[in-house]
Design an enzyme around this catalytic site. Structure first.
Site, PDB file in Angstrom:
ATOM      1  N   LYS A 136      20.285 -17.966  20.153  1.00 36.88           N
ATOM      2  CA  LYS A 136      19.850 -19.098  18.962  1.00 36.88           C
ATOM      3  C   LYS A 136      21.112 -18.964  18.036  1.00 36.88           C
ATOM      4  O   LYS A 136      21.428 -19.960  17.707  1.00 36.88           O
ATOM      5  CB  LYS A 136      18.672 -19.097  18.610  1.00 36.88           C
ATOM      6  CG  LYS A 136      18.141 -17.846  17.533  1.00 36.88           C
ATOM      7  CD  LYS A 136      17.011 -18.209  16.975  1.00 36.88           C
ATOM      8  CE  LYS A 136      16.483 -17.106  15.932  1.00 36.88           C
ATOM      9  NZ  LYS A 136      17.250 -17.028  14.678  1.00 36.88           N
ATOM     10  N   THR A 137      21.578 -18.025  17.654  1.00 36.32           N
ATOM     11  CA  THR A 137      22.419 -17.694  16.291  1.00 36.32           C
ATOM     12  C   THR A 137      23.823 -18.597  16.960  1.00 36.32           C
ATOM     13  O   THR A 137      24.447 -19.362  16.117  1.00 36.32           O
ATOM     14  CB  THR A 137      22.774 -16.261  16.130  1.00 36.32           C
ATOM     15  OG1 THR A 137      21.577 -15.866  15.428  1.00 36.32           O
ATOM     16  CG2 THR A 137      23.714 -16.497  14.936  1.00 36.32           C
ATOM     17  N   ASP A 182      16.267 -22.538  10.202  1.00 30.58           N
ATOM     18  CA  ASP A 182      16.332 -21.131  11.277  1.00 30.58           C
ATOM     19  C   ASP A 182      14.949 -20.560  11.191  1.00 30.58           C
ATOM     20  O   ASP A 182      14.583 -20.632   9.895  1.00 30.58           O
ATOM     21  CB  ASP A 182      17.655 -20.258  10.891  1.00 30.58           C
ATOM     22  CG  ASP A 182      17.599 -19.151  12.321  1.00 30.58           C
ATOM     23  OD1 ASP A 182      17.045 -19.586  13.249  1.00 30.58           O
ATOM     24  OD2 ASP A 182      18.314 -18.173  11.901  1.00 30.58           O
ATOM     25  N   GLU A 183      14.273 -19.927  12.095  1.00 27.25           N
ATOM     26  CA  GLU A 183      13.240 -19.167  12.295  1.00 27.25           C
ATOM     27  C   GLU A 183      12.047 -20.184  11.597  1.00 27.25           C
ATOM     28  O   GLU A 183      11.387 -19.756  10.599  1.00 27.25           O
ATOM     29  CB  GLU A 183      13.297 -18.110  11.092  1.00 27.25           C
ATOM     30  CG  GLU A 183      14.358 -16.961  11.681  1.00 27.25           C
ATOM     31  CD  GLU A 183      14.099 -16.289  12.982  1.00 27.25           C
ATOM     32  OE1 GLU A 183      13.158 -16.796  13.419  1.00 27.25           O
ATOM     33  OE2 GLU A 183      14.734 -15.460  13.272  1.00 27.25           O
ATOM     34  N   GLN A 220       6.825 -15.697  18.092  1.00 29.49           N
ATOM     35  CA  GLN A 220       7.431 -14.874  17.323  1.00 29.49           C
ATOM     36  C   GLN A 220       7.177 -15.073  16.033  1.00 29.49           C
ATOM     37  O   GLN A 220       7.691 -14.466  15.048  1.00 29.49           O
ATOM     38  CB  GLN A 220       9.193 -14.540  17.430  1.00 29.49           C
ATOM     39  CG  GLN A 220       9.611 -13.972  18.864  1.00 29.49           C
ATOM     40  CD  GLN A 220      10.979 -13.888  18.871  1.00 29.49           C
ATOM     41  OE1 GLN A 220      11.554 -12.883  18.107  1.00 29.49           O
ATOM     42  NE2 GLN A 220      11.748 -14.656  19.401  1.00 29.49           N
ATOM     43  N   ARG A 252      12.517  -6.349  22.000  1.00 32.25           N
ATOM     44  CA  ARG A 252      13.314  -5.669  21.252  1.00 32.25           C
ATOM     45  C   ARG A 252      14.452  -4.825  22.175  1.00 32.25           C
ATOM     46  O   ARG A 252      15.498  -4.345  21.972  1.00 32.25           O
ATOM     47  CB  ARG A 252      12.971  -4.720  20.166  1.00 32.25           C
ATOM     48  CG  ARG A 252      12.174  -5.389  18.934  1.00 32.25           C
ATOM     49  CD  ARG A 252      12.644  -6.584  18.648  1.00 32.25           C
ATOM     50  NE  ARG A 252      12.266  -7.855  19.232  1.00 32.25           N
ATOM     51  CZ  ARG A 252      12.953  -9.144  19.138  1.00 32.25           C
ATOM     52  NH1 ARG A 252      14.087  -9.081  18.421  1.00 32.25           N
ATOM     53  NH2 ARG A 252      12.572 -10.147  19.811  1.00 32.25           N
TER      54      ARG A 252
END
Length: 668
Positions: free
Chosen positions: A29-30, A215-216, A246, A603
């Site tokens: 996504k970044t 974002d987020e 998340q 992770r």
């Protein structure tokens, strides 16, 4: 663009109107966000000043800025990529006069807030022994995050905390305003109030930011949600990126419904799902998908990867927490020996910080380097806050809390009784505290010796504030200031341990170093810019040097979000740990705890080990433990049970470790 998959390319090319990008863990996504910004700059010829990108941590904003600048060059000059709170401060610095504040307002830290609240409690006749002031601050923080102003809060029934909050909250806000200060939670609340109350100010910022990216988005709270809604109202070009699976920060106000309701808030919006994972093996992703699909309310998506199946997930069933730690560390040593991983490839993730003890002890015993993420932040250390307080009063002489912090540091013999007289007289006559120190002849009840000491302090600080020149090197001036104050002597005098004193003096030195470095990188920002930066630093911003060492990482699941490791040990997979007992009481469906487990699983890049204990000690008593419901949600064929095999004895473990270190020393 060539490196992006088709859904990613579509997300980049969709620039007009409302866009929801549901980006699963490890889905790049970044890269999509930064490429989309550069696409707006280069292909669409949108001026940089018209673009706003908002994220949650200074580190994420810094990395995004660097990526965009690297791809767009000078076209990116003037773009605003910041955290929510930095954005709020930017707006308030320009327009806060409309709310009756001066633009050079101070932003109070937690300890500063506590001092103001204590004063409010005294004035309202509330005994802090009856109601914990920290709980009142926590309550006020929650109210501000929900945009509830003092006059709007009505206590429920006869709850003691609610009644105390209702009494103290209005006076607390009045005192902050009198000091020309706001607290951290005020930043967003007051920015929203400013935009709601002034059409001219609102339209200025709406026209300034015609293209907005967040974002987020799943981590936004009520006030952040409304801030973004107000800014996007005029042009409607809003792109939000996030993953409801998340959303793990409900305990601090995040509302997962903000992302789940986006399609309702913006009818006709485009929805793009990024489901291809570039991080983990197929086995790890299958386990994550199997767990998270048990949450009833979520957007429908499933991660997949073309990186192959990978190894099965190891399951360790240990006798107790010491056995769990021993077997995890033994497995790390074996992975090092056979797989030639570095220690920094290994991470132990746990639900509660108290779980780290056994792992720390075992790692120390095996002489394996490790870092525990989540320790006390640099700018929260006492000696650092004392030093910074001097800089705060130089920048804003109306900062009452900082004056009270430094007036007897280093010790000058100014006692509490003197401070009470000064503060009381200052409030009764509506005169700033620093000005009151210059009018001691008008204050009754103070001894002549106390007045003499306070007068000397007032003369010294007047001279310091007058002589501090923003056009000269701030780092050098600050170093000279600390030397004049003889802070090192004070630290040595108050600590019996020279080694500990040296560590604290090194922290003071780092304040000077940090200011000098900030000045070098931001020559026009000045002292106010430095103070603003360190205030806005959030707990999620870790120490980069700490993560740069070759060491095993120990951290909580909450701290692990956004990170990835070659091999993850997800420990304590037991009922009342994961899901946590306290969370189960608040949410029997444990949706957020399941999302937390999902974050932990995703992770891992190459391998995942899950562990649980049969028993644990609690207040010295051995208690039986039961496997987590999340463990039962993982298909058995994905798990490799190691509970009855490869159980290294102490001697075997020692031999293995000795052999490993001998080989490494030989290679060196």
């Amino acid at each position: 663009m060539k490196r992006l998959n088709p859904p990613q390319q579509r997300a980049v090319n969709t620039t007009e109107g409302a866009l929801l990008i549901l980006a699963g863990a490890g889905s790049g996504k970044t890269q999509v966000v930064t490429t989309r910004i550069v696409h707006l700059l280069k292909a669409k010829r949108i001026p940089a000043s018209a673009i706003l990108a908002v994220t949650f941590t200074n580190k994420a904003a810094r990395e995004m800025n660097e990526r965009v600048a690297g791809m767009a060059g000078s076209l990116a000059d003037g773009i605003v990529i910041s955290t929510f709170h930095s954005l709020g401060v930017r707006i308030l610095r320009r327009d806060i006069r409309a709310l009756g504040f001066k633009p050079n307002f101070s932003i109070y830290s937690t300890s500063d807030q506590a001092g103001v609240l204590r004063q409010a409690l005294r004035e309202r006749g509330i005994d802090p022994k009856q109601v914990d002031p920290d709980l009142i601050l926590w309550k006020i923080s929650g109210l501000k995050n929900r945009l509830i102003h003092p006059e709007e809060f009505t206590p429920s029934g006869v709850d003691r905390l609610d009644l105390a909050t209702a009494a103290a909250y209005p006076r607390y806000q009045e005192l902050l305003k009198a000091f020309n200060a706001i607290d951290f939670d005020d930043i967003i609340m007051m920015t929203v109030r400013l935009l709601q109350s002034s059409r001219i100010i609102r339209e200025y910022w709406q026209d300034r930011f015609r293209y907005i990216m967040v974002d987020e988005y799943q981590d936004t709270n009520a006030s952040q949600y409304l801030l973004i809604s107000l800014l996007a109202q005029r042009h409607g070009n809003i792109c939000v990126v996030g993953d409801d699976d998340q959303s793990i920060y409900g305990w601090r106000g995040a509302e997962v419904q903000n992302i789940l309701n986006f399609e309702h808030d913006y009818p006709g919006c485009t929805v793009i799902k990024l489901e291809q994972n570039y991080r983990s093996t197929g086995t790890i992703l299958d386990a994550a998908n199997a767990v998270i699909r048990n949450n009833a309310v979520r957007s429908d998506k499933a991660l997949w990867s073309d990186a192959g199946r990978g190894r099965q997930i190891d399951l360790i069933v240990a006798d107790n927490e010491e056995d769990e730690a021993a077997r995890v560390v033994d497995a790390m040593i074996f992975e090092q020996y056979s797989g030639r991983l570095s220690w920094s490839d290994c991470a132990v993730l746990y639900r509660s910080n108290s779980q780290s003890r056994a792992f720390e002890e075992k790692l120390r015993m095996e002489r394996i380097p490790f870092v525990v993420v989540g320790g006390q932040q640099f700018y929260e250390r006492k000696e650092v806050k004392d030093a910074i307080a001097y800089l705060r009063v130089i920048d804003n002489p109306g900062d009452e809390a900082s004056w009270l912090r430094i007036i007897n540091f280093p010790r000058r013999g100014i006692g509490d009784t003197t401070l009470v007289h000064l503060n009381q007289w200052s409030m009764e006559h509506d005169i700033p505290l620093f000005e009151a120190m210059g009018r001691l002849q008008d204050i009754d009840g103070m001894s002549e010796s106390s007045k003499k000491t306070v007068a000397a302090f007032h003369r010294m600080m007047t001279e310091i504030i007058t002589a501090f020149d923003q056009r000269r090197r701030l780092g050098e001036q600050t170093n000279a200031l600390f030397n004049r104050l003889r802070i090192e002597d004070e630290i040595y005098r108050t600590l019996n341990d020279p080694a500990q004193a040296r560590k604290r003096i090194e922290n003071i030195e780092q304040v000077v170093n940090s200011l000098a470095l900030f000045e070098e990188r931001n020559p026009a920002a000045g002292l106010a810019g430095f103070l603003e930066r360190i205030t806005l630093m959030d707990n999620q911003d870790g120490d980069d040097k700490e993560h740069g060492t070759n060491a095993v990482t120990l951290m909580s699941l909450h701290s692990s979000k956004g990170l990835e490791f070659e091999h993850v040990w997800l420990v304590g997979m037991e009922e009342e740990l994961l899901p946590h007992k306290r969370s189960l009481e608040e949410d029997p469906g444990c949706a957020e705890e399941r999302r937390l487990c999902y974050v932990g699983i995703t992770r891992a890049r190459r391998h995942l080990t899950i562990s649980r204990c049969l028993t644990r000690r609690k207040y010295g008593t051995v208690e039986e433990r039961h496997p987590s419901r999340f463990l039962a949600e993982i298909p058995e064929e994905l798990l490799s049970d190691t509970s009855s095999e490869n159980r290294c004895s102490e001697s075997k473990s020692a031999d293995l470790a000795a052999d490993f270190f001998a080989r490494m020393l030989g290679e060196e």
